[in-house]
Design a protein around this motif. Structure first.
Motif, short mmCIF file in Angstrom:
data_model
loop_
_atom_site.label_atom_id
_atom_site.label_comp_id
_atom_site.label_asym_id
_atom_site.label_seq_id
_atom_site.Cartn_x
_atom_site.Cartn_y
_atom_site.Cartn_z
N UNK A 28 0.82 -1.22 0.00
CA UNK A 28 0.00 0.00 0.00
C UNK A 28 0.85 1.27 0.00
N UNK A 29 0.38 2.32 0.71
CA UNK A 29 1.11 3.59 0.87
C UNK A 29 1.44 4.23 -0.47
N UNK A 30 0.53 4.17 -1.43
CA UNK A 30 0.82 4.66 -2.78
C UNK A 30 1.11 6.16 -2.78
N UNK A 31 0.34 6.94 -2.01
CA UNK A 31 0.57 8.39 -1.97
C UNK A 31 1.95 8.70 -1.36
N UNK A 32 2.30 7.99 -0.29
CA UNK A 32 3.59 8.23 0.37
C UNK A 32 4.73 7.92 -0.61
N UNK A 44 11.73 19.21 6.24
CA UNK A 44 11.06 18.81 7.48
C UNK A 44 9.63 18.35 7.15
N UNK A 45 9.17 17.33 7.87
CA UNK A 45 7.91 16.67 7.49
C UNK A 45 7.02 16.39 8.69
N UNK A 46 5.74 16.18 8.41
CA UNK A 46 4.77 15.72 9.40
C UNK A 46 4.14 14.43 8.88
N UNK A 47 4.23 13.35 9.68
CA UNK A 47 3.60 12.08 9.33
C UNK A 47 2.39 11.90 10.25
N UNK A 48 1.22 11.71 9.68
CA UNK A 48 0.03 11.47 10.50
C UNK A 48 -0.57 10.11 10.15
N UNK A 49 -1.04 9.43 11.20
CA UNK A 49 -1.65 8.12 10.98
C UNK A 49 -1.67 7.32 12.27
N UNK A 50 -2.43 6.25 12.26
CA UNK A 50 -2.56 5.40 13.44
C UNK A 50 -1.32 4.53 13.62
N UNK A 51 -1.16 3.92 14.78
CA UNK A 51 -0.01 3.02 15.00
C UNK A 51 0.00 1.88 13.98
N UNK A 52 1.21 1.45 13.62
CA UNK A 52 1.35 0.31 12.73
C UNK A 52 1.07 0.59 11.27
N UNK A 53 1.05 1.87 10.88
CA UNK A 53 0.78 2.19 9.47
C UNK A 53 2.06 2.46 8.68
N UNK A 54 3.23 2.27 9.28
CA UNK A 54 4.49 2.33 8.52
C UNK A 54 5.25 3.64 8.64
N UNK A 55 4.90 4.50 9.57
CA UNK A 55 5.54 5.82 9.64
C UNK A 55 7.04 5.69 9.95
N UNK A 56 7.39 4.90 10.97
CA UNK A 56 8.80 4.77 11.34
C UNK A 56 9.58 4.04 10.24
N UNK A 57 8.98 3.03 9.65
CA UNK A 57 9.66 2.29 8.57
C UNK A 57 9.98 3.21 7.40
N UNK A 58 9.00 4.03 7.00
CA UNK A 58 9.24 4.96 5.89
C UNK A 58 10.29 6.00 6.27
N UNK A 59 10.30 6.45 7.53
CA UNK A 59 11.30 7.44 7.96
C UNK A 59 12.71 6.85 7.84
N UNK A 60 12.87 5.58 8.20
CA UNK A 60 14.19 4.95 8.10
C UNK A 60 14.64 4.85 6.64
N UNK A 88 -2.70 6.03 5.84
CA UNK A 88 -4.03 5.48 6.12
C UNK A 88 -3.96 4.10 6.77
N UNK A 89 -5.05 3.71 7.43
CA UNK A 89 -5.14 2.33 7.94
C UNK A 89 -5.11 1.37 6.74
N UNK A 90 -4.54 0.19 6.97
CA UNK A 90 -4.51 -0.82 5.92
C UNK A 90 -5.88 -1.48 5.77
N UNK A 91 -6.21 -1.86 4.56
CA UNK A 91 -7.40 -2.67 4.33
C UNK A 91 -7.10 -4.11 4.75
N UNK A 92 -8.15 -4.93 4.87
CA UNK A 92 -7.95 -6.33 5.24
C UNK A 92 -7.08 -7.04 4.21
N UNK A 93 -7.32 -6.77 2.93
CA UNK A 93 -6.52 -7.43 1.89
C UNK A 93 -5.05 -7.02 1.99
N UNK A 94 -4.80 -5.74 2.31
CA UNK A 94 -3.41 -5.29 2.48
C UNK A 94 -2.79 -5.95 3.70
#
Length: 350
Positions: free
Chosen positions: A88-92, A122-138, A254-260
């Motif tokens: 997922x994360x197409x926009x990111x 400098x950036x702002x990442x918004x989203x619920x836990x487990x949506x990949x923010x830290x992974x993308x930052x790395x 965004x939150x992941x869909x069930x299929x994702x």
């Protein structure tokens, strides 16, 4: 259009001396014959200058690619491959590729003498836990190092307790220490909105003020990423005048869909050399569809899938413990039974 006569270099490429005695500055240079022709059409240069430029381009073949440049390109492609491997994360992904393109073209513009605006990422990442923010930052930190924006490309992840002190003056000291650790890389502040929760008299305000000044002073050596829930971050950015404008890039996870989430489960299992058979996938999908409403806002998404996979691996180990003859395929396979809740009471959602 008014024609602008550029300083005319000699045939050996040297520029004529300036009247004020300062060292001559090299004017913008065309990088290709097509650009020379365009400059003639735009009236920027006269035909004799165009002839000189064309002769110079012919004499100056493109410099050979060095081993350092090849290594840098490999690092860029490796970082982008890791980004593309995320589910997922197409926009990111699209925005990060825009950043890569922007940095690369800025470098080309500099080589031909064109002006570039100061680079602020400098950036702002918004989203619920487990949506990949830290992974993308790395991944972003590695990419920016490969692109030459950051010297080290490491990620320093902190939260309120790492920035806010216990007495007057302590907070600024702690915040500056954290920023010093992050120079050359990315400073990732998780749940950044907690810095403003205590109001005007809280030391968190001092941390914000120190952070804002330091990120401006070191913007060429540091990328600051603020992360947190979407609504809380929107409130936080309104608590300090000018704070929002200092972060030109805002990314929503965004939150992941069930299929994702099912695709993430296959990916996580594969990384651990396990596979989900058809029954396991079906059972996992049923579990994800049965999660309580709002589960993702608290602890869901990829972290929940990771916990489910790790619990299934433990269950498989118990199932195979008394089967010493189990082969490689059986040792890798996770079944529906491995995802079923344990019988009896006492085990909640992972």
């Amino acid at each position: 259009m008014e024609r602008v006569v550029l300083p005319h270099p000699s045939r050996d490429g040297r520029m004529p001396p300036r009247r004020d005695g300062q060292l001559p500055r090299r004017p913008p240079q065309p990088s290709s014959p097509d650009e020379v022709l365009r400059w003639i059409e735009e009236g920027r240069i006269a035909p004799p200058q165009a002839v000189d430029y064309l002769h110079r381009l012919e004499r100056e073949p493109a410099p050979p690619v060095t081993e350092d440049e090849r290594q840098r390109e490999r690092e860029i492609e490796a970082a982008l491959a890791d980004l593309d491997a995320l589910i997922g994360l197409h926009h990111v992904k699209r925005v990060i590729r825009e950043i890569r393109a922007y940095v690369t073209v800025r470098e080309r513009r500099s080589r031909v003498g064109l002006i570039n605006e100061p680079l602020t990422l400098h950036m702002v990442f918004t989203g619920n836990p487990g949506t990949g923010k830290t992974t993308v930052a790395r991944i972003l930190a590695r990419l920016l190092r490969a692109l030459g924006v950051l010297e080290k490309g490491h990620l320093v992840e902190v939260e309120r307790a790492d920035l806010v002190g216990e007495y007057i003056g302590h907070t600024a000291q702690k915040t500056r220490h954290v920023i010093h650790q992050a120079l050359g890389g990315v400073l990732f502040i998780d749940e950044a909105y907690s810095l403003a929760r205590g109001g005007e008299k809280d030391f968190g305000k001092e941390a914000i003020d120190t952070l804002v000044k330091q990120m401006e002073d070191h913007r060429q050596r540091l990328v600051v990423i603020l992360a947190g829930y979407r609504q809380e971050m929107a409130w936080f950015l309104q608590t300090n005048p000018g704070l929002r404008s200092r972060f030109p890039i805002h990314l929503t996870f965004p939150d992941y869909t069930v299929e994702e989430l099912v695709a993430i489960a296959h990916q996580m299992a594969g990384q651990r050399q396990y596979v989900l058979d058809a029954g396991a996938e079906q059972r996992l999908r049923e579990i994800l569809l049965a999660l309580p409403p709002g589960f993702g806002e608290r602890s869901g998404n990829a972290r929940t899938v990771r916990n489910l996979i790790e619990r299934a691996i433990r269950r498989q180990a118990v199932r195979l413990l008394e089967r010493p003859g189990a082969g490689r395929e059986e040792l890798m396979r996770l079944t529906a039974a491995d995802f079923d809740p344990a019988p009896g009471r006492g085990e909640g959602w992972p």
